[in-house]
Write a protein that holds these residues in place. Sequence first.
Motif, PDB file in Angstrom:
ATOM      1  N   THR A   1       0.580  -1.121   0.368  1.00 35.07           N
ATOM      2  CA  THR A   1      -0.128   0.250  -0.288  1.00 35.07           C
ATOM      3  C   THR A   1       0.680   1.482  -0.370  1.00 35.07           C
ATOM      4  N   ARG A   2       0.525   2.480  -0.505  1.00 36.17           N
ATOM      5  CA  ARG A   2       1.048   3.874  -0.419  1.00 36.17           C
ATOM      6  C   ARG A   2       0.134   4.546  -0.712  1.00 36.17           C
ATOM      7  N   HIS A   3      -0.141   6.053  -0.347  1.00 34.21           N
ATOM      8  CA  HIS A   3      -0.477   7.016  -1.014  1.00 34.21           C
ATOM      9  C   HIS A   3       0.028   7.954  -2.287  1.00 34.21           C
ATOM     10  N   ILE A   4      -0.638   7.753  -3.435  1.00 34.75           N
ATOM     11  CA  ILE A   4      -0.664   8.892  -4.076  1.00 34.75           C
ATOM     12  C   ILE A   4      -1.343  10.442  -4.696  1.00 34.75           C
ATOM     13  N   GLY A   5      -0.735  11.148  -3.145  1.00 39.12           N
ATOM     14  CA  GLY A   5      -1.947  12.869  -3.639  1.00 39.12           C
ATOM     15  C   GLY A   5      -2.428  12.467  -2.353  1.00 39.12           C
ATOM     16  N   ASP A   6      -4.398  12.555  -2.802  1.00 32.73           N
ATOM     17  CA  ASP A   6      -5.383  12.409  -1.648  1.00 32.73           C
ATOM     18  C   ASP A   6      -6.052  11.064  -2.075  1.00 32.73           C
ATOM     19  N   HIS A   7      -5.602  10.182  -2.957  1.00 35.74           N
ATOM     20  CA  HIS A   7      -6.073   9.121  -2.498  1.00 35.74           C
ATOM     21  C   HIS A   7      -5.243   7.615  -2.582  1.00 35.74           C
ATOM     22  N   ILE A   8      -5.251   6.446  -2.207  1.00 41.50           N
ATOM     23  CA  ILE A   8      -4.270   4.895  -2.382  1.00 41.50           C
ATOM     24  C   ILE A   8      -4.187   4.536  -3.521  1.00 41.50           C
ATOM     25  N   ALA A   9      -3.137   3.574  -3.012  1.00 40.22           N
ATOM     26  CA  ALA A   9      -2.860   2.486  -3.990  1.00 40.22           C
ATOM     27  C   ALA A   9      -3.017   1.053  -3.489  1.00 40.22           C
ATOM     28  N   ILE A  10      -3.317  -0.165  -4.530  1.00 45.78           N
ATOM     29  CA  ILE A  10      -3.199  -1.364  -2.922  1.00 45.78           C
ATOM     30  C   ILE A  10      -3.309  -2.826  -4.015  1.00 45.78           C
ATOM     31  N   GLU A  11      -1.659  -2.652  -3.789  1.00 42.32           N
ATOM     32  CA  GLU A  11      -1.400  -3.929  -4.757  1.00 42.32           C
ATOM     33  C   GLU A  11      -1.857  -5.842  -3.639  1.00 42.32           C
ATOM     34  N   ALA A  12      -2.629  -6.542  -3.318  1.00 43.12           N
ATOM     35  CA  ALA A  12      -2.184  -7.604  -3.417  1.00 43.12           C
ATOM     36  C   ALA A  12      -2.410  -9.530  -3.903  1.00 43.12           C
ATOM     37  N   HIS A  13      -1.898 -10.028  -3.477  1.00 46.58           N
ATOM     38  CA  HIS A  13      -1.922 -11.728  -4.048  1.00 46.58           C
ATOM     39  C   HIS A  13      -3.316 -12.317  -3.482  1.00 46.58           C
ATOM     40  N   VAL A  14      -4.238 -12.463  -4.094  1.00 44.80           N
ATOM     41  CA  VAL A  14      -5.269 -13.921  -3.598  1.00 44.80           C
ATOM     42  C   VAL A  14      -5.000 -15.472  -3.342  1.00 44.80           C
ATOM     43  N   ARG A  15      -5.539 -15.797  -3.179  1.00 42.45           N
ATOM     44  CA  ARG A  15      -5.834 -18.106  -3.776  1.00 42.45           C
ATOM     45  C   ARG A  15      -6.939 -17.823  -4.111  1.00 42.45           C
ATOM     46  N   MET A  16      -7.044 -18.653  -5.373  1.00 46.27           N
ATOM     47  CA  MET A  16      -8.863 -19.441  -5.484  1.00 46.27           C
ATOM     48  C   MET A  16      -8.416 -20.330  -5.966  1.00 46.27           C
ATOM     49  N   ASP A  17      -9.849 -21.379  -5.840  1.00 47.10           N
ATOM     50  CA  ASP A  17      -9.510 -22.783  -6.536  1.00 47.10           C
ATOM     51  C   ASP A  17      -9.481 -22.422  -8.201  1.00 47.10           C
ATOM     52  N   GLY A  18      -7.899 -23.474  -7.970  1.00 44.95           N
ATOM     53  CA  GLY A  18      -7.373 -23.303  -9.881  1.00 44.95           C
ATOM     54  C   GLY A  18      -8.602 -23.871 -10.145  1.00 44.95           C
ATOM     55  N   ASP A  19      -9.062 -24.098 -10.406  1.00 47.76           N
ATOM     56  CA  ASP A  19     -10.384 -25.388 -11.040  1.00 47.76           C
ATOM     57  C   ASP A  19     -11.113 -24.949 -11.746  1.00 47.76           C
ATOM     58  N   LEU A  20     -12.379 -23.132 -11.222  1.00 51.03           N
ATOM     59  CA  LEU A  20     -12.827 -22.447 -11.298  1.00 51.03           C
ATOM     60  C   LEU A  20     -12.780 -22.309 -12.947  1.00 51.03           C
ATOM     61  N   PRO A  21     -13.404 -21.521 -13.487  1.00 45.13           N
ATOM     62  CA  PRO A  21     -13.736 -21.183 -15.088  1.00 45.13           C
ATOM     63  C   PRO A  21     -13.326 -19.849 -15.214  1.00 45.13           C
ATOM     64  N   LEU A  22     -12.265 -19.378 -15.862  1.00 46.55           N
ATOM     65  CA  LEU A  22     -11.079 -17.692 -15.495  1.00 46.55           C
ATOM     66  C   LEU A  22     -12.381 -16.551 -15.773  1.00 46.55           C
ATOM     67  N   HIS A  23     -13.574 -16.535 -16.009  1.00 45.27           N
ATOM     68  CA  HIS A  23     -14.214 -15.354 -15.598  1.00 45.27           C
ATOM     69  C   HIS A  23     -14.678 -15.510 -14.326  1.00 45.27           C
ATOM     70  N   LEU A  24     -15.047 -16.375 -14.490  1.00 44.77           N
ATOM     71  CA  LEU A  24     -15.429 -16.298 -11.848  1.00 44.77           C
ATOM     72  C   LEU A  24     -14.448 -15.783 -12.010  1.00 44.77           C
ATOM     73  N   VAL A  25     -13.039 -16.480 -11.239  1.00 47.05           N
ATOM     74  CA  VAL A  25     -12.078 -15.517 -10.980  1.00 47.05           C
ATOM     75  C   VAL A  25     -11.708 -14.324 -11.098  1.00 47.05           C
ATOM     76  N   HIS A  26     -12.124 -13.817 -12.541  1.00 42.46           N
ATOM     77  CA  HIS A  26     -12.053 -12.004 -12.618  1.00 42.46           C
ATOM     78  C   HIS A  26     -12.861 -11.428 -11.703  1.00 42.46           C
ATOM     79  N   ASP A  27     -14.238 -12.353 -12.193  1.00 33.51           N
ATOM     80  CA  ASP A  27     -15.275 -11.990 -11.587  1.00 33.51           C
ATOM     81  C   ASP A  27     -15.403 -11.606 -10.009  1.00 33.51           C
ATOM     82  N   ARG A  28     -14.729 -12.074  -9.468  1.00 39.96           N
ATOM     83  CA  ARG A  28     -14.017 -12.454  -7.788  1.00 39.96           C
ATOM     84  C   ARG A  28     -12.916 -11.626  -8.161  1.00 39.96           C
TER      85      ARG A  28
END
Length: 300
Positions: free
Chosen positions: A242-269
């Motif tokens: 995380t960090r500040h960019i002026g008056d707003h912030i930036a967030i980057e994170a890694h998360v894990r999901m079931d690898g057998d799920l369709p790509l579009h479901l993972v994208h939607d999540r």
Amino acid sequence: MMTREKEIFKVTLVGSVGNAALIAFKFTAGLLGHSAAMMADAVHSLSDLLTDIVVMVFVRISAKPQDASHDYGHGKFETIASFLIGLALIAAALGIIYLGIQKLVLWWNGEQLVSPGWIALWAALLSIVVKELLYQYTARRGHALNSQVMVANAWHHRSDALSSVGAVIGIGGAIILGHRWTVLDPLASIVVGLMLVRVAWKLLNKSMGELTEGSLPPETEQEITDIIRSFPDVQQPHNLRTRHIGDHIAIEAHVRMDGDLPLHLVHDRASAIEQLLKDRFGAATHVIIHMEPIKSDSGN
């Protein structure tokens, strides 16, 4: 409807007009009233006016949208403005302390200091009222617009009000108690200067943290993690940045999901997590969610 940039400009312009009027009155009162504390207070108001100009210039730059040379926008220019305000404040504070010490040395060597006049006391009292009103107005609008530079500038108004409180004590004491206590005037200016150093350090520390890509507070990062964990099919959030960019912030994170799920479901999540974070921290929040698969046969 007035844009954020124009609202910041308008509020800052109101403050600059108030500062210009106070500068003229304080310098006049300091000269006519022979008051070191009032002259120091006038110098502080002058620094306020200069920082108002800095705010109005830099906010216009920071409001520019992202372009080929600034993929994350120009928000850091607002942080730079806050840093410059801190520098101006600490410079004013050191100047006030220096002038006060000069007067104190003269008194210590036996020189009779001139007793300040009533006009200096009235100028200090007026300054307290005007600057506190400007602080309340600027801080309220700064929080409403989520503008760090406006909040920083509001504290510059408050610090000027506090310096005027010190001036009232020193000038009033010197007038009421007589010539033997004229030393209270430069003593008050030194105390005021030390107070301003403390305020300036807080501003510089915060803006330096953002300019050097400092992370958000631990409690904010924990809230971000809790939001990500609120989705039952998302597991093991990690590598949070995380960090500040002026008056707003930036967030980057890694998360894990079931690898057998369709790509579009993972994208939607991932999109749902991004939207929830933007709902909480603002539409301009920069969010990157990197999805990693969990293999169903290995469970990791």
